[in-house]
Scaffold this active site. Structure first.
Site, PDB file in Angstrom:
ATOM      1  N   HIS A 102       0.824  -1.209   0.000  1.00 25.73           N
ATOM      2  CA  HIS A 102       0.000   0.000   0.000  1.00 25.73           C
ATOM      3  C   HIS A 102       0.864   1.267   0.000  1.00 25.73           C
ATOM      4  CE1 HIS A 102      -3.719   2.267   1.229  1.00 25.73           C
ATOM      5  NE2 HIS A 102      -2.807   3.101   1.700  1.00 25.73           N
ATOM      6  N   GLU A 103       1.776   1.356   0.966  1.00 24.33           N
ATOM      7  CA  GLU A 103       2.594   2.561   1.080  1.00 24.33           C
ATOM      8  C   GLU A 103       3.545   2.706  -0.111  1.00 24.33           C
ATOM      9  OE1 GLU A 103       1.602   4.628   3.044  1.00 24.33           O
ATOM     10  OE2 GLU A 103       0.469   3.395   4.463  1.00 24.33           O
ATOM     11  N   HIS A 133       1.752   4.498  -2.838  1.00 24.83           N
ATOM     12  CA  HIS A 133       1.839   5.952  -2.654  1.00 24.83           C
ATOM     13  C   HIS A 133       3.219   6.478  -3.071  1.00 24.83           C
ATOM     14  CE1 HIS A 133      -1.973   6.671  -0.746  1.00 24.83           C
ATOM     15  NE2 HIS A 133      -1.713   5.920   0.311  1.00 24.83           N
ATOM     16  N   HIS A 174       3.837   6.484  -6.789  1.00 25.90           N
ATOM     17  CA  HIS A 174       3.005   7.575  -7.323  1.00 25.90           C
ATOM     18  C   HIS A 174       3.716   8.918  -7.124  1.00 25.90           C
ATOM     19  CE1 HIS A 174      -1.334   9.463  -7.392  1.00 25.90           C
ATOM     20  NE2 HIS A 174      -0.587   9.841  -8.410  1.00 25.90           N
TER      21      HIS A 174
END
Length: 601
Positions: A391-392, A395, A398
């Site tokens: 998940h992190e 980010h 991105h």
């Protein structure tokens, strides 16, 4: 005598498991020098006030100087906050954090002229200025300021509203104090005889207990406290709703929803489509909760039975190194370029891995435009943490693409887009695990994890969004938002969402009293749209649809260079229409059926 295992001190953590913040500032002395430079720049910034409308050159110079100051402060803030987060007991970095917060307030005050001064430029003259080649790259930046011009009041009235900000935020402030400080909860005992004083965190943990008596006691004791204060919570929430409706009215919006969405450049159809599609697919949620009752072998399923895991956690020890390998293998579907940035994050000391005394809890991806995309974790050797890493890292990659492909003015991304990248990674990881794991227990756990995430994000957050819109509409029509009125509607809405397989316990009608997101003005729907969009994109990628990866990487590179819905349109999703949601529900149905099959075995 038993010894209690203590968390290590920060100084005891191996350096290769900590982030390297010398990549932001080589030393504290460099930070302090940069801080002084930012203070000087802030003192000079007001010199450009009143000059922006003189020419294209003046407008460009003014914007550039303000953005350059913001950029300096962003870097200072990233360093101070991460240093503080790694050990909140360190007074030296506490001071840095406090100093930066004071500087941010000063900078915001000194640069407050920027948007009003741009808005004061006559529209036709501003359009003429934008034709100048000097401002070619600034047109979207200016458009984001001026697009809602007709809803912006004159400077005097906007200043009055801004000055009343503390008063208008009073309901939210009272809720936070009451909810976080003043409520006193009773003690409860878990299945092992351990006694706890209830809190929000302990409550969530106890609802996962395998002992139904523990779950029942936690639920009833928790909501008994909230129920005692339901009239006070009704007053705070009613005040927040009245504020939102008032601000929408004076800014000439048809509703508070329209104003909140317009501030983030989101069409109202996105919100309406979400609620319509979720309501049309409630049968899947009803099937899932009915399966829960059968698997848990309960004569009746109550609201406090919805969080206990259906499948025991697999007995696997996922070290951080093992997790990195799994995540890299899963994300290889994005191609070599994406994977090279994952490798950079995993090997460049961008991740602060281990828990230590004083370290903030949870996990996040941080940094700034001029730093690496750092990650903070508090690693535990389990599958949940493997998902957190994926998940992190979503980010962080991105952020890497945005910061390397966009200038500073577009080098960030709005919250509407942020969770899509991180949750796409989670969906990709789920698909990878289902393709590679043959152990039925592991597969069942992964499926249960996905379905619970979907339930908690798409269904639950949409339920919140529907309630939020209803009370805003009701108040706008003159309805008093009493505790009884809101509880009656919330209880019926909850029964509608979860269906006949769940006993609609009367206490759940008070759930609205404890949801802090209801004080964030039409915020919660973004969790649901983000999860569904991520599910759609992940399916496009893993099934190798034409141009799916190219479109996805272009979305990651876009940053804030276009409006969110336009960026997603180019990525392949029209979020004003329901196709992406239907695809997400189809995935939910497929995985629900697989879990049913596995649990029969």
């Amino acid at each position: 005598m038993k010894t209690v295992k203590q968390l290590p001190l920060r100084s005891e953590i191996p350096s290769d498991l900590t982030w390297d913040l010398t990549l932001v500032f080589p030393s504290d002395a460099d930070f302090e020098a940069a801080f002084k430079q930012a203070e000087l720049a802030n003192q000079k910034i007001k010199q450009i006030a009143g000059t922006l409308g003189q020419s294209a050159s003046s407008l460009k110079t003014g914007i550039d100087q303000v953005l350059a100051l913001y950029r300096q402060v962003d870097k200072l803030s990233a360093y101070a906050s991460m240093k503080n987060d790694q050990d909140t007991t360190n007074s030296h970095y506490q001071a840095y954090q406090a100093q930066v917060e004071t500087l941010i307030a000063a900078v915001n005050a000194a640069t407050a002229f920027l948007e009003p001064e741009i808005l004061a430029i006559a529209p036709q003259y501003l359009k003429q200025l934008e034709q100048d080649p000097l401002l070619q790259d600034y047109q979207h930046f200016l458009d984001m300021i001026t697009i809602n011009r007709r809803h912006i009041l004159d400077q005097e009235r906007e200043s009055l509203l801004a000055a009343a900000g503390d008063v208008l935020d009073n309901s939210s402030n009272i809720f936070n104090i009451l909810d976080n400080s003043d409520l006193k909860f009773p003690n409860v005992t878990d299945e092992n005889g351990q006694e706890y004083q209830l809190s929000a965190g302990i409550y969530d943990t106890l609802l996962e207990s395998p002992d139904v008596t523990v779950r029942y006691q936690a639920f009833t004791n928790f909501y008994q406290v909230y129920g005692q204060f339901k009239n006070t919570f009704a007053a705070t929430l009613a005040g927040e709703v009245k504020k939102n409706n008032y601000l929408a009215q004076v800014h000439h919006y048809d509703s508070a929803k329209d104003q909140a969405l317009a501030e983030n450049y989101i069409a109202p159809q996105v919100y309406d489509t979400l609620i319509t599609e979720v309501n049309q697919h409630l049968d899947l949620l009803h099937q899932y909760v009915a399966l829960r009752r059968r698997v848990l072998n309960l004569p009746q399923l109550h609201m406090y039975d919805l969080y206990v895991p259906l499948v025991a956690k697999p007995d696997c020890d996922y070290t951080f190194n093992t997790a990195k390998e799994i995540v890299q293998n899963a994300l290889a579907v994005f191609g070599t370029d994406y994977l090279s940035h994952v490798e950079e994050i995993f090997t460049g000391r961008y991740i602060d891995v281990m828990e230590n005394q004083g370290k903030v809890s949870g996990a996040y991806s941080g940094g700034c435009y001029d730093s690496a995309p750092y990650e903070l974790l508090n690693w535990q050797n389990n599958l949940d943490n493997v998902y957190t890493l994926a998940h992190e890292t979503g980010h962080s990659v991105h952020s890497w693409y945005t910061r390397h492909y966009q200038p500073y003015m577009y080098g960030d991304y709005p919250i509407f887009l942020a969770e899509i990248a991180s949750t796409t990674n989670e969906n990709i990881l789920t698909e990878y695990l289902l393709q590679t794991q043959t152990d039925p227990k592991v597969r069942a756990y992964v499926l249960n994890y996905y379905l619970d995430s979907f339930k908690g994000t798409v269904y639950r957050q949409t339920q919140f969004a529907q309630f939020e819109h209803y009370i805003h509409q009701s108040a706008a029509q003159g309805q008093a938002l009493t505790a009884d009125f809101m509880s009656d509607y919330y209880g019926k809405l909850n029964a509608h969402y979860y269906g006949p397989a769940v006993i609609n316990d009367p206490q759940i009608a008070w759930e609205w009293t404890r949801i802090p997101h209801f004080y964030m003005d039409y915020y919660v729907y973004q969790y649901a749209t983000g999860f569904a969009a991520a599910s759609y994109l992940a399916k496009q990628i893993v099934t190798q649809q034409p141009q799916a990866i190219t479109k996805y990487l272009n979305y990651l590179k876009a940053g804030n260079s276009n409006y969110p819905l336009n960026i997603m349109q180019e990525a392949g999703i029209d979020m004003t229409k329901g196709e992406y949601l239907k695809t997400a529900f189809a995935t939910f149905a497929q995985r629900l059926n697989e879990l049913k099959t596995l649990l029969k075995q």
